[in-house]
Design a protein around this motif. Structure first.
Motif, PDB file in Angstrom:
ATOM      1  N   ASP A 148       4.871 -18.402  -6.611  1.00 16.12           N
ATOM      2  CA  ASP A 148       5.154 -17.286  -7.517  1.00 16.12           C
ATOM      3  C   ASP A 148       3.933 -16.476  -7.927  1.00 16.12           C
ATOM      4  N   ALA A 149       2.744 -17.091  -7.952  1.00 15.28           N
ATOM      5  CA  ALA A 149       1.581 -16.421  -8.548  1.00 15.28           C
ATOM      6  C   ALA A 149       1.244 -15.116  -7.841  1.00 15.28           C
ATOM      7  N   PHE A 150       1.249 -15.139  -6.510  1.00 15.62           N
ATOM      8  CA  PHE A 150       0.870 -13.933  -5.772  1.00 15.62           C
ATOM      9  C   PHE A 150       1.871 -12.811  -6.009  1.00 15.62           C
ATOM     10  N   PHE A 151       3.163 -13.154  -6.150  1.00 16.78           N
ATOM     11  CA  PHE A 151       4.167 -12.114  -6.366  1.00 16.78           C
ATOM     12  C   PHE A 151       4.087 -11.545  -7.769  1.00 16.78           C
ATOM     13  N   ASP A 160      -0.231   2.662  -4.571  1.00 20.32           N
ATOM     14  CA  ASP A 160      -1.018   3.716  -3.935  1.00 20.32           C
ATOM     15  C   ASP A 160      -0.261   4.177  -2.689  1.00 20.32           C
ATOM     16  N   SER A 161      -0.902   4.176  -1.537  1.00 21.08           N
ATOM     17  CA  SER A 161      -0.257   4.575  -0.298  1.00 21.08           C
ATOM     18  C   SER A 161       0.909   3.643   0.027  1.00 21.08           C
ATOM     19  N   TYR A 162       2.047   4.230   0.395  1.00 18.65           N
ATOM     20  CA  TYR A 162       3.196   3.411   0.771  1.00 18.65           C
ATOM     21  C   TYR A 162       2.849   2.511   1.948  1.00 18.65           C
ATOM     22  N   SER A 163       2.151   3.064   2.949  1.00 21.05           N
ATOM     23  CA  SER A 163       1.847   2.277   4.150  1.00 21.05           C
ATOM     24  C   SER A 163       1.022   1.046   3.805  1.00 21.05           C
ATOM     25  N   HIS A 169       2.692  -6.140   0.981  1.00 23.74           N
ATOM     26  CA  HIS A 169       3.864  -6.815   0.435  1.00 23.74           C
ATOM     27  C   HIS A 169       4.664  -7.512   1.532  1.00 23.74           C
ATOM     28  N   CYS A 170       4.817  -6.867   2.686  1.00 20.62           N
ATOM     29  CA  CYS A 170       5.554  -7.504   3.783  1.00 20.62           C
ATOM     30  C   CYS A 170       4.809  -8.726   4.299  1.00 20.62           C
ATOM     31  N   SER A 171       3.492  -8.673   4.283  1.00 21.36           N
ATOM     32  CA  SER A 171       2.692  -9.823   4.691  1.00 21.36           C
ATOM     33  C   SER A 171       2.933 -10.999   3.751  1.00 21.36           C
ATOM     34  N   VAL A 172       2.946 -10.724   2.450  1.00 20.45           N
ATOM     35  CA  VAL A 172       3.179 -11.791   1.461  1.00 20.45           C
ATOM     36  C   VAL A 172       4.597 -12.330   1.587  1.00 20.45           C
ATOM     37  N   LEU A 277      11.276 -10.571  10.123  1.00 20.88           N
ATOM     38  CA  LEU A 277      10.538  -9.424   9.575  1.00 20.88           C
ATOM     39  C   LEU A 277      11.409  -8.184   9.468  1.00 20.88           C
ATOM     40  N   SER A 278      12.505  -8.096  10.230  1.00 21.18           N
ATOM     41  CA  SER A 278      13.406  -6.954  10.056  1.00 21.18           C
ATOM     42  C   SER A 278      14.058  -6.990   8.683  1.00 21.18           C
ATOM     43  N   ILE A 279      14.390  -8.177   8.211  1.00 20.75           N
ATOM     44  CA  ILE A 279      14.953  -8.333   6.869  1.00 20.75           C
ATOM     45  C   ILE A 279      13.915  -7.937   5.825  1.00 20.75           C
ATOM     46  N   ILE A 280      12.702  -8.445   5.993  1.00 22.10           N
ATOM     47  CA  ILE A 280      11.627  -8.170   5.040  1.00 22.10           C
ATOM     48  C   ILE A 280      11.303  -6.678   4.992  1.00 22.10           C
ATOM     49  N   ASP A 281      11.223  -6.049   6.165  1.00 28.94           N
ATOM     50  CA  ASP A 281      10.911  -4.624   6.251  1.00 28.94           C
ATOM     51  C   ASP A 281      11.952  -3.793   5.506  1.00 28.94           C
ATOM     52  N   ALA A 282      13.243  -4.079   5.746  1.00 25.74           N
ATOM     53  CA  ALA A 282      14.307  -3.321   5.089  1.00 25.74           C
ATOM     54  C   ALA A 282      14.312  -3.560   3.589  1.00 25.74           C
ATOM     55  N   TYR A 283      14.112  -4.805   3.183  1.00 21.74           N
ATOM     56  CA  TYR A 283      14.098  -5.141   1.745  1.00 21.74           C
ATOM     57  C   TYR A 283      12.984  -4.396   1.023  1.00 21.74           C
ATOM     58  N   HIS A 284      11.768  -4.463   1.562  1.00 20.35           N
ATOM     59  CA  HIS A 284      10.669  -3.814   0.858  1.00 20.35           C
ATOM     60  C   HIS A 284      10.798  -2.301   0.876  1.00 20.35           C
ATOM     61  N   SER A 285      11.349  -1.748   1.940  1.00 19.96           N
ATOM     62  CA  SER A 285      11.570  -0.302   1.978  1.00 19.96           C
ATOM     63  C   SER A 285      12.496   0.132   0.851  1.00 19.96           C
TER      64      SER A 285
END
Length: 420
Positions: A148-151, A160-163, A169-172, A277-285
């Motif tokens: 939990d700490a990192f989140f 800042d920049s979305y990219s 965030h996707c890495s975490v 990662l497709s799930i993670i990508d869509a979630y964070h977007s």
């Protein structure tokens, strides 16, 4: 870290720099090595091992950092088939508050290095694999010590920049998902590196297409979709050879029902790393602000992902992702039944609807300057029980959690607050 070993017996001739030797074929007392466990940091270490031993046992999950530069695991072209077998039951090794300073340090380092990675690529230079490793390893180590700490730290960052924000965030998230699935640490490192790099090809997409207000046209969308091919070109021109990272960049926009791009792959045609990662990508977007739509709450994003299980995303992975994050993920802003606004501090594994939260406002939505921690699972008996009424989108009611991060008050509040 006090995780179980994943030992492998090898001939001493195969020992290399960066390995961690956990056992020998003779007692440690008969060697000049001071501890039971040797980090192979020099050629002298290898020579001495070859002089004394015929074979040794190495911990396949542990990699030694030499002179503060990680060895390049991201050039592995041959990966073991068993790498996605769940075999490690991770538990938090340190207290949440104890991990916060290290999580913040890892976040700051990752932010600096991601800037360097994207700048190098935008300037036409080779992808700096070393920088990717240096960004990812402390991040993964923090997530393995405390889920939990990192989140918490990431949730309080100024956007800042979305990219760049999307990459970190996707890495975490990939590290957390890999931990939840019980993968070995080196597999989690590959997933986290894939999360960091899956949109690196956008550095070669015209910036005006990515920042233009309003939804892109079909023609513009086709140009944006070329970021997958650009990303693969960037990886192939670099020293990075990790097959999982390449799979992630190649397939994170493919969909379970075959309606994704660029190849229209379906089901198990999509590598597991790409499916995750497709799930993670869509979630964070969805939880991020875009020029053409506002961010939604993390709770809403999870519901949208869940609604797409079996169509866009593999159902079993969606269910695991939901369990991994909890109904209200760490860092979520929520409204309590008392009317107070709070942010989720940590999950209660036994009851996911009742996390620990930090109260940010009065019932009238006036921002507080001091913070109280409330454990929704362990409330005093005889008093009205407080629950989460709903998830909130970032900035709702004019409360910006990033302000707490900038003031430095949030961590102090968490460490010093008494439970209410």
């Amino acid at each position: 870290m006090a995780f179980e070993l994943e030992e492998r017996c090898i001939d001493v001739a195969d020992v290399k720099l960066g390995m961690y030797v956990s056992r020998l074929d003779l007692p440690w007392e008969q060697t000049p090595f001071p501890l039971q466990g040797l980090e192979v940091r020099s050629l002298e270490d290898i020579d001495k091992l070859r002089e004394l031993c015929r074979f040794v046992y190495v911990d396949a999950r542990r990699q030694v950092i030499i002179d503060n530069v990680p060895l390049k695991i991201l050039n592995r072209t041959e990966l073991p088939e068993a790498r996605f077998q769940a075999r490690i039951g991770y538990r938090d090794e340190v207290d949440f508050a104890e991990e916060l300073p290290r999580a913040r340090e890892a976040m700051e380092q990752a932010s600096t290095l991601v800037d360097r990675v994207f700048d190098d690529v935008m300037q036409g230079r080779e992808l700096p694999v070393e920088s990717v490793e240096q960004a990812v390893r402390p991040l993964v180590a923090s997530v393995l010590r405390s889920a939990d700490a990192f989140f918490w730290v990431e949730g309080l960052r100024r956007r800042d920049s979305y990219s760049y924000n999307h990459a970190i965030h996707c890495s975490v998230l990939a590290a957390l998902f890999g931990r939840h699935m019980g993968f070995a640490e080196e597999t989690i490192v590959s997933l986290a590196a894939g999360g960091l790099l899956m949109d690196v090809g956008k550095a070669r997409v015209p910036a005006e297409l990515l920042t233009h207000p309003g939804r892109p046209s079909a023609e513009e969308m086709e140009q944006i979709r070329q970021h997958v091919a650009h990303g693969l070109d960037i990886l192939h021109a670099s020293e990075l050879r990790d097959a999982d990272v390449i799979d992630i960049v190649r397939t994170h926009h493919e969909r379970h029902d075959g309606q994704g791009y660029p190849a229209g792959l379906a089901g198990v045609e999509i590598p597991l790393a790409g499916r995750m990662l497709s799930i993670i990508d869509a979630y964070h977007s969805m939880i991020s602000e875009h020029t053409y739509r506002p961010a939604v709450s993390r709770h809403q994003a999870l519901r949208a992902i869940y609604a797409a299980k079996g169509t866009q995303f593999q159902a079993e992975l969606v269910e695991q992702f939901q369990v991994c994050l909890g109904v209200y993920p760490t860092g979520s802003m929520v409204e309590l039944t008392t009317g107070e606004v709070a942010v989720v501090l940590a999950q209660n594994q036994a009851r996911r609807l009742t996390p620990r939260v930090v109260i940010l406002s009065t019932p009238d939505k006036l921002a507080l300057t001091t913070f109280q921690v409330m454990d929704l699972m362990n409330q005093p008996e005889g008093k009205p029980q407080v629950h989460i009424r709903r998830g909130l989108a970032p900035g709702e009611y004019g409360i910006d959690t990033a302000d707490l991060f900038l003031q430095g008050g949030a961590d102090r509040g968490v460490r010093g607050a008494t439970a209410c």
